[in-house]
Design a protein around this motif. Structure first.
Motif, PDB file in Angstrom:
ATOM      1  N   ALA A 672      55.140  44.261  42.767  1.00  0.00           N
ATOM      2  CA  ALA A 672      54.511  42.981  43.095  1.00  0.00           C
ATOM      3  C   ALA A 672      53.038  43.166  43.452  1.00  0.00           C
ATOM      4  CB  ALA A 672      55.263  42.317  44.248  1.00  0.00           C
ATOM      5  N   GLU A 673      52.734  44.221  44.226  1.00  0.00           N
ATOM      6  CA  GLU A 673      51.334  44.479  44.570  1.00  0.00           C
ATOM      7  C   GLU A 673      50.517  44.802  43.318  1.00  0.00           C
ATOM      8  OE1 GLU A 673      51.630  47.630  47.343  1.00  0.00           O
ATOM      9  OE2 GLU A 673      52.287  46.359  49.023  1.00  0.00           O
ATOM     10  N   THR A 674      51.111  45.562  42.387  1.00  0.00           N
ATOM     11  CA  THR A 674      50.401  45.893  41.146  1.00  0.00           C
ATOM     12  C   THR A 674      50.137  44.643  40.316  1.00  0.00           C
ATOM     13  OG1 THR A 674      51.512  48.041  41.131  1.00  0.00           O
ATOM     14  CG2 THR A 674      50.473  47.341  39.090  1.00  0.00           C
ATOM     15  N   VAL A 675      51.141  43.753  40.228  1.00  0.00           N
ATOM     16  CA  VAL A 675      50.978  42.512  39.471  1.00  0.00           C
ATOM     17  C   VAL A 675      49.893  41.640  40.091  1.00  0.00           C
ATOM     18  CG1 VAL A 675      52.109  40.360  38.805  1.00  0.00           C
ATOM     19  CG2 VAL A 675      53.319  42.532  38.549  1.00  0.00           C
ATOM     20  N   ALA A 676      49.931  41.506  41.414  1.00  0.00           N
ATOM     21  CA  ALA A 676      48.941  40.661  42.089  1.00  0.00           C
ATOM     22  C   ALA A 676      47.532  41.214  41.897  1.00  0.00           C
ATOM     23  CB  ALA A 676      49.282  40.564  43.574  1.00  0.00           C
ATOM     24  N   ALA A 677      47.389  42.538  41.987  1.00  0.00           N
ATOM     25  CA  ALA A 677      46.067  43.133  41.813  1.00  0.00           C
ATOM     26  C   ALA A 677      45.559  42.962  40.383  1.00  0.00           C
ATOM     27  CB  ALA A 677      46.126  44.620  42.181  1.00  0.00           C
ATOM     28  N   ALA A 678      46.466  43.103  39.390  1.00  0.00           N
ATOM     29  CA  ALA A 678      46.064  42.962  37.992  1.00  0.00           C
ATOM     30  C   ALA A 678      45.635  41.530  37.685  1.00  0.00           C
ATOM     31  CB  ALA A 678      47.202  43.391  37.067  1.00  0.00           C
ATOM     32  N   LEU A 679      46.388  40.568  38.202  1.00  0.00           N
ATOM     33  CA  LEU A 679      46.048  39.168  37.930  1.00  0.00           C
ATOM     34  C   LEU A 679      44.795  38.742  38.675  1.00  0.00           C
ATOM     35  CD1 LEU A 679      49.580  37.462  37.949  1.00  0.00           C
ATOM     36  CD2 LEU A 679      48.174  38.108  36.005  1.00  0.00           C
ATOM     37  N   ALA A 680      44.554  39.335  39.847  1.00  0.00           N
ATOM     38  CA  ALA A 680      43.351  38.976  40.600  1.00  0.00           C
ATOM     39  C   ALA A 680      42.095  39.435  39.874  1.00  0.00           C
ATOM     40  CB  ALA A 680      43.408  39.600  41.999  1.00  0.00           C
ATOM     41  N   GLY A 681      42.206  40.544  39.136  1.00  0.00           N
ATOM     42  CA  GLY A 681      41.037  41.046  38.423  1.00  0.00           C
ATOM     43  C   GLY A 681      40.889  40.508  37.029  1.00  0.00           C
ATOM     44  N   ALA A 682      41.898  39.724  36.530  1.00  0.00           N
ATOM     45  CA  ALA A 682      41.853  39.195  35.161  1.00  0.00           C
ATOM     46  C   ALA A 682      41.137  37.855  35.141  1.00  0.00           C
ATOM     47  CB  ALA A 682      43.267  39.041  34.610  1.00  0.00           C
ATOM     48  N   THR A 683      40.463  37.585  34.065  1.00  0.00           N
ATOM     49  CA  THR A 683      39.778  36.303  33.893  1.00  0.00           C
ATOM     50  C   THR A 683      40.785  35.248  33.483  1.00  0.00           C
ATOM     51  OG1 THR A 683      37.801  37.456  33.170  1.00  0.00           O
ATOM     52  CG2 THR A 683      37.941  35.098  32.679  1.00  0.00           C
ATOM     53  N   PRO A 684      40.908  34.130  34.221  1.00  0.00           N
ATOM     54  CA  PRO A 684      41.883  33.107  33.839  1.00  0.00           C
ATOM     55  C   PRO A 684      41.584  32.550  32.459  1.00  0.00           C
ATOM     56  CG  PRO A 684      40.985  32.713  36.047  1.00  0.00           C
ATOM     57  CD  PRO A 684      40.135  33.765  35.411  1.00  0.00           C
ATOM     58  N   ALA A 685      42.637  32.241  31.733  1.00  0.00           N
ATOM     59  CA  ALA A 685      42.479  31.631  30.414  1.00  0.00           C
ATOM     60  C   ALA A 685      42.036  30.188  30.559  1.00  0.00           C
ATOM     61  CB  ALA A 685      43.797  31.705  29.642  1.00  0.00           C
ATOM     62  N   GLY A 686      41.422  29.680  29.531  1.00  0.00           N
ATOM     63  CA  GLY A 686      40.963  28.303  29.556  1.00  0.00           C
ATOM     64  C   GLY A 686      42.121  27.326  29.557  1.00  0.00           C
ATOM     65  N   PRO A 687      41.862  26.077  29.961  1.00  0.00           N
ATOM     66  CA  PRO A 687      42.940  25.092  30.000  1.00  0.00           C
ATOM     67  C   PRO A 687      43.435  24.748  28.604  1.00  0.00           C
ATOM     68  CG  PRO A 687      40.826  24.042  30.352  1.00  0.00           C
ATOM     69  CD  PRO A 687      40.565  25.507  30.343  1.00  0.00           C
ATOM     70  N   ALA A 688      44.712  24.358  28.528  1.00  0.00           N
ATOM     71  CA  ALA A 688      45.277  23.945  27.252  1.00  0.00           C
ATOM     72  C   ALA A 688      44.717  22.578  26.864  1.00  0.00           C
ATOM     73  CB  ALA A 688      46.789  23.883  27.357  1.00  0.00           C
TER      74      ALA A 688
END
Length: 728
Positions: A672-688
């Motif tokens: 869970a910590e790895t997932v949270a860290a990876a998503l925090a550093g990823a650029t969110p995708a644009g809205p649909a």
């Protein structure tokens, strides 16, 4: 051309005992496999004066560079080992029968709880009863349609069966009485299995007893004035008789036999087989082969028997096999057939009566098959030969290029740059030798540099294979001053493991390949030199064709020059005017538009382009499907799906706390910590966006967040036709 005396074994080395021998060429490929009652006597025949040898045998011994043998105990063991090696190595000088089609069989899956009747092709499976082969699949379906009236056995697929069981409603055949509907419980599994067993008995030829039983039931129903039931039984009897008429009785004694006939000339041979079961012809098949070795009719029959029964056992091998000529000696072959069947098998030539008359019919079919094959192939073989000769003449080659390799580069505006290598031998595509490459030496769009890299990688591997087989001294074949790096030494010949065996696109491997690896279309362990088959790039072409003009040709020639290879010709085919470019030539070679040589080069070029762009599209599609969770180490597909299912979208998962992520089954604290860290550093995708209205669809309103596009990598705009125009 090799001199057979250069590899002739010394006197006394060859044992005087049964065994199997192999001739290999200079590239260690097995080119001929044979067996002998006495290895010493048989091999001595190959090393006599070349003028006394048959032309085909002379070609074989001069192509070979070595010979080796394996001693066995009996001639039967030699027969079995010869068959295994011919199948494994596919030697070019052995007689190999090839089916002119993949024959369909009527199959009953008696290994299932509810047996199913269906059409099957290919390898036979354990627990399935086969009838045939038939000439056409529609002939099987016509027969089954008639028999389902009397034997309403299941014919539906597993998916249809499960769906009917779930809904409680049978399919259409269940409503019209052509299926007993075991899916909804109208018949028990045991009763349905018995019904399928009766179907198999009828197909196996035990028809008389069943017909007489139906006739008695019809008479009893009429006597009891159950006229509707009697009429139904009458129609059932008519359907069975009509099905029986499709295979007329040819042998009155209900014989189970296979009849094999051979029609041959100096160059080719055609084999026809009639499968007779219960006195009726149940199937027919045929093969045609080139006679690449000096061989008798008896030897052709022996090879046909190996091809026909090499993978069979039990009742698939009949009690009687009728042939036009007996192998010499016949005892080992007959003993081998007996072992395959598990009981006695009679191998003989029919002398009189119905069997001789039927053999004459099979012989006429074989003769007609040979005539038809020669009629079809004459123009095709002549055209291919003329095309290769025209190419050799136009490019000033010493001989016709029997092996041609073509390379093409493909990318989309400089992204996902890949290359393809296709192989044509004797003017025909050899798809098992196709390879594909990822361009790794640089990034961006540079077709010339890409071509240089691919040719270098391909032929560096060729030199490495030659060096390992001892054909080159250490360092020979490399350009002056070129040294192989430690990384290259480690990767040569190593099997791919782990991520290197991931499939990607059209059946090949992707990613993780060594710097000099081309990616093959087959999986599994790397082929070893001892097997007699080349490892990836061990067999050189006579001609390299590149898709492009003078710059690409120059790059390919420069790569060969740097590696010290001077016996491979290079040319390029430019798309605009279909001009053939040669290295160090300012003017192209222009072949006539009606030239067969030009047509063959176009086919090779177009196949390389198709193969390259298919791989490039597959890689691009895979990249576009990538999402932020793909980069999380240790997170597999199952747990990714569990996270998305639990939270509904990546957007909601990104806003979740570590404790909330831990609530997902299978997700621990560390993950869970790895997932949270990876998503925090990823650029969110644009809205649909709703493409019909232009409306931005908020994820919170129920529209799931898309992960189709990699973050920060926009999808190319434009219509599909415009995007295709940007591809190369």
């Amino acid at each position: 051309m090799a001199d057979p005396s250069s590899y002739r074994p010394r006197p006394g080395e060859i044992p005087d005992s049964p065994g199997v021998y192999r001739f290999r060429d200079e590239h260690r490929r097995v080119i001929y496999v044979g067996k002998a009652k006495s290895l010493r006597q048989r091999l001595a025949n190959y090393f006599q004066d070349l003028a006394n040898l048959h032309p085909r045998t002379r070609t074989m011994v001069t192509t070979a560079a070595s010979v080796e043998w394996t001693v066995v105990s009996t001639e039967v063991e030699a027969l079995q080992l010869e068959y295994s090696w011919i199948k494994e190595y596919d030697p070019r000088f052995n007689v190999k029968y090839r089916d002119d089609k993949s024959y369909p069989y009527l199959a009953v899956t008696m290994n299932e709880e509810f047996p199913r009747v269906q059409v099957m092709r290919g390898h036979k499976k354990k627990g399935v009863r086969y009838f045939g082969p038939y000439g056409h699949a529609w002939a099987i379906r016509d027969t089954v349609d008639l028999l389902l009236r009397v034997f309403p056995v299941r014919t539906c697929s597993a998916g249809v069966f499960k769906n009917a069981a779930r809904t409680g409603r049978p399919c259409l055949l269940g409503y019209i009485g052509k299926c007993s509907a075991p899916c909804v419980g109208r018949i028990t599994p045991d009763d349905h299995w018995d019904l399928a067993d009766e179907f198999c008995d009828f197909m196996a030829g035990r028809t008389g007893t069943y017909l007489r039983r139906l006739e008695r039931q019809m008479a009893d129903a009429a006597e009891e004035m159950e006229y509707e039931r009697a009429a139904r039984l009458r129609d059932d009897i008519g359907a069975l008789r009509k099905a029986m008429e499709k295979s007329a009785v040819v042998l009155a004694d209900a014989t189970d036999a296979d009849l094999i006939a051979v029609a041959e000339d100096e160059l080719e041979a055609a084999v026809q087989i009639f499968h007779v079961r219960g006195g009726r012809v149940r199937g027919q098949r045929g093969w045609v082969t080139d006679k690449v070795e000096e061989i008798t009719t008896g030897a052709l029959v022996e090879h046909a028997l190996q091809q026909l029964y090499g993978e069979e056992s039990g009742d698939a091998v009949p009690k009687e096999v009728l042939v036009p000529a007996l192998p010499d000696p016949v005892e080992p072959v007959q003993q081998w057939l007996t072992e395959r069947r598990g009981s006695g098998v009679s191998l003989r030539i029919p002398q009189r009566g119905d069997k001789k008359a039927l053999m004459e019919t099979v012989q006429r079919n074989a003769q007609q098959a040979l005539v038809l094959h020669k009629t079809k192939r004459a123009s095709d073989l002549t055209t291919r030969s003329r095309a290769l000769e025209e190419i050799a003449e136009a490019l000033d080659l010493d001989s016709a290029p029997l092996r041609v390799e073509c390379y093409d580069i493909s990318h989309l505006q400089g992204d996902d740059v890949v290359a393809s290598m296709v192989v044509f031998e004797d003017g025909l595509a050899r798809k098992s030798e196709y390879r594909r490459f990822q361009i790794k030496g640089f990034e961006g769009q540079d077709d010339v540099r890409s071509m240089h890299e691919v040719i270098t990688r391909r032929f560096r591997r060729y030199l490495a294979e030659k060096e390992k087989t001892g054909e080159w001294a250490d360092g020979e074949g490399l350009a002056d001053g070129e040294q192989r790096t430690d990384g290259e030494q480690r990767t040569e010949g190593v099997q791919r493991t782990g991520d290197e065996q991931r499939t990607d696109g059209e059946g090949g491997t992707a990613g993780g390949a060594g710097p000099d690896d081309g990616e093959a279309l087959t999986h599994g362990p790397a082929l070893k030199d001892e097997d007699g088959r080349p490892k990836r790039f061990a067999y050189p072409p006579q001609l390299v064709v590149v898709d492009g003009g003078q710059p690409q040709v120059a790059a390919a020639q420069r790569a060969l020059d740097e590696l010290g290879i001077d016996d491979v010709a290079v040319c390029g085919l430019a798309k605009r005017l279909e001009e053939v470019w040669l290295p160090r030539e300012d003017d192209p070679v222009v072949l006539p538009r009606t030239s067969e040589g030009l047509y063959l080069l176009q086919r090779v070029r177009d196949e390389a382009h198709r193969f390259a762009i298919t791989y490039q599209r597959a890689k691009r599609a895979k990249r576009f499907r990538a999402g932020p969770l793909d980069d999380v180490p240790g997170l597999g597909e199952t747990r990714k799906q569990a996270l998305i299912k639990h939270f509904g979208s990546v957007k909601r998962l990104r806003s979740a706390t570590i404790d909330q992520i831990c609530e997902v089954p299978g997700i621990g604290r560390k993950t869970a910590e790895t997932v949270a860290a990876a998503l925090a550093g990823a650029t969110p995708a644009g809205p649909a966006v709703n493409t019909a209205t232009g409306e931005i669809m908020d994820d919170e309103d129920g529209a799931p967040e898309t992960t189709a596009d990699a973050p920060g990598e926009p999808v190319s705009a434009g219509t599909p036709d415009e995007r295709r125009g940007q591809e190369r």
